[in-house]
Design a protein around this motif. Structure first.
Motif, short mmCIF file in Angstrom:
data_model
loop_
_atom_site.label_atom_id
_atom_site.label_comp_id
_atom_site.label_asym_id
_atom_site.label_seq_id
_atom_site.Cartn_x
_atom_site.Cartn_y
_atom_site.Cartn_z
N ASP A 33 -37.55 -26.23 -30.81
CA ASP A 33 -37.82 -26.13 -32.24
C ASP A 33 -39.25 -25.69 -32.56
O ASP A 33 -39.67 -25.73 -33.71
N CYS A 34 -39.99 -25.25 -31.56
CA CYS A 34 -41.35 -24.74 -31.80
C CYS A 34 -41.28 -23.48 -32.65
O CYS A 34 -40.65 -22.49 -32.27
N ASP A 35 -41.93 -23.50 -33.80
CA ASP A 35 -41.91 -22.36 -34.71
C ASP A 35 -42.68 -21.18 -34.12
O ASP A 35 -43.69 -21.36 -33.44
N VAL A 36 -42.20 -19.99 -34.41
CA VAL A 36 -42.84 -18.78 -33.89
C VAL A 36 -44.29 -18.69 -34.36
O VAL A 36 -45.16 -18.18 -33.63
N ALA A 37 -44.60 -19.21 -35.55
CA ALA A 37 -45.97 -19.17 -36.05
C ALA A 37 -46.90 -19.98 -35.16
O ALA A 37 -48.05 -19.61 -34.94
N ILE A 38 -46.40 -21.08 -34.62
CA ILE A 38 -47.21 -21.91 -33.72
C ILE A 38 -47.45 -21.19 -32.40
O ILE A 38 -48.54 -21.24 -31.84
N ALA A 39 -46.45 -20.49 -31.92
CA ALA A 39 -46.60 -19.73 -30.68
C ALA A 39 -47.62 -18.61 -30.84
O ALA A 39 -48.47 -18.38 -29.97
N VAL A 40 -47.54 -17.90 -31.97
CA VAL A 40 -48.50 -16.82 -32.24
C VAL A 40 -49.91 -17.40 -32.37
O VAL A 40 -50.88 -16.84 -31.84
N LEU A 41 -50.02 -18.53 -33.07
CA LEU A 41 -51.32 -19.17 -33.24
C LEU A 41 -51.89 -19.60 -31.89
O LEU A 41 -53.08 -19.41 -31.62
N ALA A 42 -51.05 -20.17 -31.03
CA ALA A 42 -51.51 -20.59 -29.70
C ALA A 42 -52.01 -19.38 -28.90
O ALA A 42 -53.04 -19.46 -28.23
N TYR A 43 -51.28 -18.28 -28.97
CA TYR A 43 -51.68 -17.07 -28.25
C TYR A 43 -53.04 -16.59 -28.74
O TYR A 43 -53.91 -16.19 -27.94
N SER A 44 -53.25 -16.66 -30.04
CA SER A 44 -54.51 -16.23 -30.63
C SER A 44 -55.66 -17.15 -30.23
O SER A 44 -56.71 -16.69 -29.76
#
Length: 227
Positions: free
Chosen positions: A99-110
């Motif tokens: 359930d990890c939101d894609v916005a959190i994944a993008v933020l983590a990558y950044s």
């Protein structure tokens, strides 16, 4: 101390806050608290007397029963990335969840300098913490095996500078290309992670407004359930 603390507290209040940290004895008796709840009638921030801290090395245990993606977003936004392994562990856990939101994944990558690692061949060459490689490699693995599908959070305007996916993609691709060209022809060289093109090309189209929870680099703040 994170920028979030400095934006709400002066030096004197910040020092008092750090000296008065208490931690909950049983997570199931507590809930996270939002900044809105701490807004006093005079417009100033007023923390409840019984507010406590979930320390960063206990955050994963706390989040096992806290699936609110806004809370996860608040935590990952305010972690001190100089802490290394404890922070990496929290990010790893979030990124592994279905359930990890894609916005959190993008933020983590950044925030974890994903673009940088696309252009570095050896860990010994890194000028950024190699602890970040653990969560970044989860992003890399999910590119093909289990893409991030949850796309509900609406990224606040104040954070949009962290979500320029086209720029992140361009920087990542260029870093990987520079590394490959530096070794000459006939030699295939790749970075410590590959470019997560699927993630960075995923349009952030969430419509759920983000609730801003109180979270410092020491961890999220909680109050007893029922308050």
């Amino acid at each position: 101390m994170s920028s979030a603390v400095h934006s709400y507290l002066g030096a004197r209040e910040e020092r008092f806050f750090l000296e008065s940290i208490t931690v909950p004895s049983k997570f199931s008796d507590y809930r996270p608290i939002t900044w809105k709840e701490c807004q006093g009638d005079n417009g100033l921030i007023e923390f409840p007397d019984n507010m406590e801290t979930v320390l960063i090395d206990e955050v994963v245990e706390f989040l096992e029963t806290q699936r609110d993606q806004s809370l996860w977003y608040s935590i990952i936004s305010n972690m001190n990335y100089d802490y290394g392994e404890p922070v990496s562990h929290v990010a790893e856990w979030m990124l592994q969840q279905d359930d990890c939101d894609v916005a959190i994944a993008v933020l983590a990558y950044s925030l974890m300098s994903g673009e940088y690692f696309c252009g570095v061949q050896h860990e010994t060459e890194c000028c950024v913490s190699v602890e970040f490689l653990k969560p970044l490699r989860i992003i890399e693995a999910r590119e093909t095996t289990r893409p991030f599908k949850e796309n509900a959070l609406k990224v606040p305007k104040r954070d949009l500078y962290l979500f320029d996916q086209s720029e992140m993609l361009e920087i990542s691709v260029n870093a990987a290309a520079r590394l490959a060209s530096s070794q000459g022809t006939g030699t295939k060289v790749t970075g410590l992670i590959s470019v997560p093109e699927n993630l960075l090309k995923t349009e952030l189209k969430g419509t759920v407004p983000l609730s801003s929870y109180v979270a410092f680099d020491t961890g999220p703040m909680v109050v007893p359930i029922g308050q």
